[in-house]
Design an enzyme around this catalytic site. Structure first.
Site, mmCIF file in Angstrom:
data_model
loop_
_atom_site.group_PDB
_atom_site.id
_atom_site.type_symbol
_atom_site.label_atom_id
_atom_site.label_comp_id
_atom_site.label_asym_id
_atom_site.label_seq_id
_atom_site.Cartn_x
_atom_site.Cartn_y
_atom_site.Cartn_z
ATOM 1 C CE LYS A 146 -4.267 -1.477 2.266
ATOM 2 N NZ LYS A 146 -5.128 -1.311 3.447
ATOM 3 C CE LYS A 230 0.599 -5.094 5.667
ATOM 4 N NZ LYS A 230 0.642 -3.669 5.845
ATOM 5 C CD GLU A 240 -8.256 -3.199 3.239
ATOM 6 O OE1 GLU A 240 -7.071 -2.868 3.271
ATOM 7 O OE2 GLU A 240 -9.159 -2.602 3.824
ATOM 8 N NE ARG A 244 -3.223 -5.042 2.720
ATOM 9 C CZ ARG A 244 -2.192 -4.700 1.988
ATOM 10 N NH1 ARG A 244 -2.015 -5.251 0.805
ATOM 11 N NH2 ARG A 244 -1.302 -3.820 2.409
ATOM 12 C CG HIS A 251 -6.517 0.530 11.984
ATOM 13 N ND1 HIS A 251 -6.060 -0.411 12.877
ATOM 14 C CD2 HIS A 251 -5.409 1.005 11.344
ATOM 15 C CE1 HIS A 251 -4.738 -0.503 12.778
ATOM 16 N NE2 HIS A 251 -4.322 0.339 11.854
ATOM 17 C CG HIS A 255 -8.738 5.579 10.463
ATOM 18 N ND1 HIS A 255 -9.067 4.517 9.647
ATOM 19 C CD2 HIS A 255 -7.386 5.611 10.490
ATOM 20 C CE1 HIS A 255 -7.954 3.944 9.208
ATOM 21 N NE2 HIS A 255 -6.925 4.590 9.704
ATOM 22 C CG HIS A 268 -1.795 5.229 12.500
ATOM 23 N ND1 HIS A 268 -3.130 5.294 12.164
ATOM 24 C CD2 HIS A 268 -1.408 3.949 12.278
ATOM 25 C CE1 HIS A 268 -3.527 4.106 11.738
ATOM 26 N NE2 HIS A 268 -2.503 3.269 11.805
HETATM 27 P P1 NAD Z 1 7.319 8.517 10.190
HETATM 28 O O1 NAD Z 1 7.771 7.977 8.927
HETATM 29 O O2 NAD Z 1 6.794 9.916 10.231
HETATM 30 O O3 NAD Z 1 8.497 8.417 11.260
HETATM 31 C C1 NAD Z 1 8.279 8.901 12.571
HETATM 32 C C2 NAD Z 1 9.395 9.858 13.007
HETATM 33 O O4 NAD Z 1 10.530 9.082 13.351
HETATM 34 C C3 NAD Z 1 9.863 10.831 11.943
HETATM 35 O O5 NAD Z 1 10.184 12.055 12.580
HETATM 36 C C4 NAD Z 1 11.134 10.186 11.398
HETATM 37 O O6 NAD Z 1 12.034 11.134 10.887
HETATM 38 C C5 NAD Z 1 11.675 9.549 12.645
HETATM 39 N N1 NAD Z 1 12.499 8.369 12.440
HETATM 40 C C6 NAD Z 1 12.281 7.339 11.591
HETATM 41 N N2 NAD Z 1 13.146 6.371 11.807
HETATM 42 C C7 NAD Z 1 13.959 6.778 12.802
HETATM 43 C C8 NAD Z 1 15.042 6.198 13.494
HETATM 44 N N3 NAD Z 1 15.426 4.947 13.237
HETATM 45 N N4 NAD Z 1 15.657 6.916 14.450
HETATM 46 C C9 NAD Z 1 15.231 8.172 14.765
HETATM 47 N N5 NAD Z 1 14.188 8.760 14.175
HETATM 48 C C10 NAD Z 1 13.563 8.072 13.204
HETATM 49 O O7 NAD Z 1 6.173 7.632 10.894
HETATM 50 P P2 NAD Z 1 5.778 6.082 10.867
HETATM 51 O O8 NAD Z 1 5.013 5.854 12.116
HETATM 52 O O9 NAD Z 1 6.922 5.207 10.547
HETATM 53 O O10 NAD Z 1 4.798 6.000 9.609
HETATM 54 C C11 NAD Z 1 3.566 6.656 9.623
HETATM 55 C C12 NAD Z 1 3.019 6.679 8.227
HETATM 56 O O11 NAD Z 1 2.847 5.324 7.794
HETATM 57 C C13 NAD Z 1 1.675 7.344 8.102
HETATM 58 O O12 NAD Z 1 1.690 8.222 7.007
HETATM 59 C C14 NAD Z 1 0.717 6.196 7.820
HETATM 60 O O13 NAD Z 1 -0.374 6.575 7.014
HETATM 61 C C15 NAD Z 1 1.619 5.229 7.113
HETATM 62 N N6 NAD Z 1 1.182 3.822 7.180
HETATM 63 C C16 NAD Z 1 1.155 3.125 6.025
HETATM 64 C C17 NAD Z 1 0.776 1.808 6.028
HETATM 65 C C18 NAD Z 1 0.801 1.022 4.755
HETATM 66 O O14 NAD Z 1 0.336 -0.120 4.747
HETATM 67 N N7 NAD Z 1 1.333 1.578 3.687
HETATM 68 C C19 NAD Z 1 0.447 1.171 7.233
HETATM 69 C C20 NAD Z 1 0.501 1.899 8.412
HETATM 70 C C21 NAD Z 1 0.877 3.245 8.376
HETATM 71 N N1 GLY Z 2 -1.934 -1.405 7.236
HETATM 72 C C1 GLY Z 2 -3.031 -2.123 6.717
HETATM 73 C C2 GLY Z 2 -2.732 -2.823 5.432
HETATM 74 O O1 GLY Z 2 -1.613 -2.832 4.979
HETATM 75 O O2 GLY Z 2 -3.623 -3.368 4.844
#
Ligand code: NAD
Ligand code: GLY
Length: 368
Positions: A146, A230, A240, A244, A251, A255, A268
């Site tokens: 995704k 996963k 999905e 899925r 969630h 949300h 999140h």
């Molecule tokens: P993020 O990518 O914003 O990272 C969180 C913070 O941690 C940022 O400030 C980043 O710079 C910092 N950071 C990252 N790695 C680090 C490290 N090793 N050391 C120090 N700092 C670090 O947040 P996240 O929680 O990883 O991702 C959130 C995003 O993921 C949202 O946009 C959400 O919609 C998306 N998401 C996508 C899916 C999917 O299936 N594609 C699933 C869940 C969430």
């Molecule tokens: N994070 C939910 C999905 O990947 O389907």
């Protein structure tokens, strides 16, 4: 059970010609063997400034990347924007990445989602590598394809399914992760136990201290078991249309909390923690799980240091209004992922609305 002390563990997401490995372990970023296939390609790496400060150098060295092939973006959710997609398209065209080139996403879910989406559209699609550096990205967003960005009218509203070629989850990177970000990832780990593996939930309860202290073997096992679950679900339902959706346990409540708080106050994963508590409570009110089992799930979320209740002032009416916007609403009917037993989730519209009202009342303040 896998051997948690293995230095590196490898899983496969089985999707026919689009199958790919997930490597999990410490020290992977600088492991040149794992980068061998990528090094044969023209590459462009995209990361954010926090991650670059810690991890760009070992990856750039392993890939022998010149500075002109690296782009560093500001950290944070606003980076997941169409404006950045356009800027990255400009850069890829200017620097003439050919169609057999690969993108490398080094960072958390924000970078992974953005870069994956850019890979899905650049010259109608190029391959990309996920190098997740947050716990949330290692257990969830880097796996499953995704990808996408946010729009002013909604989060993740523009995107595509586009599977990576490779996921390199270097668990050593979690050592620099801010505490709140670590806990946000732990919420997703608890989610996997609650939705599909009661034995894993037992394991999390027993090893929570090890996870919070980043003990190598505990983190490696939590990432591996989460990715295994996963990968299995994605292999059965990539787009999905069925199972899925179970990954969305908690969630719909989460949300609603994120929308209510404008995506700025709660992470999140923090909202997911509270959403898991509400889903457990509702499952108990429906008589599907015992009250003691719901209390046990809520206690685990609380013991992790995650919030177990929505923000002060959010009412049941707020939840009702915001949950009606959920993507799982079908033919005007709200569908929720609930537990028919601990470790056995189901997506259903077949629940007593009074029980939902009771859950919302129990977790919120009354409307004025
Ligand atoms: P993020 O990518 O914003 O990272 C969180 C913070 O941690 C940022 O400030 C980043 O710079 C910092 N950071 C990252 N790695 C680090 C490290 N090793 N050391 C120090 N700092 C670090 O947040 P996240 O929680 O990883 O991702 C959130 C995003 O993921 C949202 O946009 C959400 O919609 C998306 N998401 C996508 C899916 C999917 O299936 N594609 C699933 C869940 C969430
Ligand atoms: N994070 C939910 C999905 O990947 O389907």
């Amino acid at each position: 059970m896998p051997n948690a002390s293995d230095p590196m563990q490898t899983l496969t997401v089985t999707l026919g010609p689009r199958s790919y490995p997930i490597h999990i372990g410490g020290g992977l970023l600088s492991n040149e063997t794992l980068w061998a296939a990528a090094r044969e390609r023209p590459l462009r790496l995209i990361t954010d400034a926090h991650v670059a400060a810690h991890y760009l150098q070992p990856v750039a060295t392993a890939l022998q990347l010149p500075n002109t092939s690296i782009r560093i973006l500001p950290p944070g959710e606003p980076t997941k924007s169409l404006a950045n997609v356009e800027a990255i398209m400009d850069w890829l065209l200017e620097t003439r990445l050919p169609r057999d080139g690969w993108l490398v996403a080094l960072g958390g879910g924000v970078i992974g989602d953005l870069v994956g989406f850019c890979a899905s559209i650049y010259q109608r699609g190029v391959d990309f590598v996920q190098v997740p550096t947050t716990l949330l990205a290692q257990v969830d967003s880097s796996v499953g394809g995704k990808t996408g960005v946010n729009h002013a009218r909604g989060k993740n509203m523009i995107g595509a399914f586009h599977q990576p070629r490779l996921v390199l989850a270097d668990t050593d990177t979690l050592k620099t992760l801010p505490r709140r970000e670590l806990l946000a990832g732990i919420a997703e780990v608890i989610k996997y136990g609650m939705l599909g593996d009661a034995a894993f939930l037992d394991w999390i309860e027993q090893h929570l201290d090890g996870l919070l202290e980043l003990r190598d073997a505990d983190i490696a096992y939590a990432v591996r078991r989460s990715c295994e679950m996963k990968a299995d679900i994605v292999a059965r339902d990539e787009r999905e249309s069925s199972v899925r959706a179970l990954l969305n346990l908690g969630h719909t409540f989460a949300h609603a909390i994120e929308t209510y708080t404008g995506y700025t106050q709660w992470l999140h994963g923090e909202a997911v923690g509270t959403g898991l508590c509400m889903a457990a409570d509702l499952s108990a009110r429906l008589g599907w799980i015992g009250r003691d089992e719901a209390d046990r799930c809520i206690a685990l979320v609380g013991r992790s240091g995650l919030p177990t209740r929505p923000p002060q002032g959010m009412t049941g009416d707020d939840f009702g209004r915001l949950m009606a916007l959920d993507k799982k609403v079908a033919s005007g009917q709200l569908r929720l992922v609930l537990m028919r037993a601990v470790g056995d989730a189901v997506l259903t519209a077949d629940f007593d609305p009074d029980a939902l009202r009771q859950t919302l009342a129990a977790f919120t303040t009354a409307a004025d």
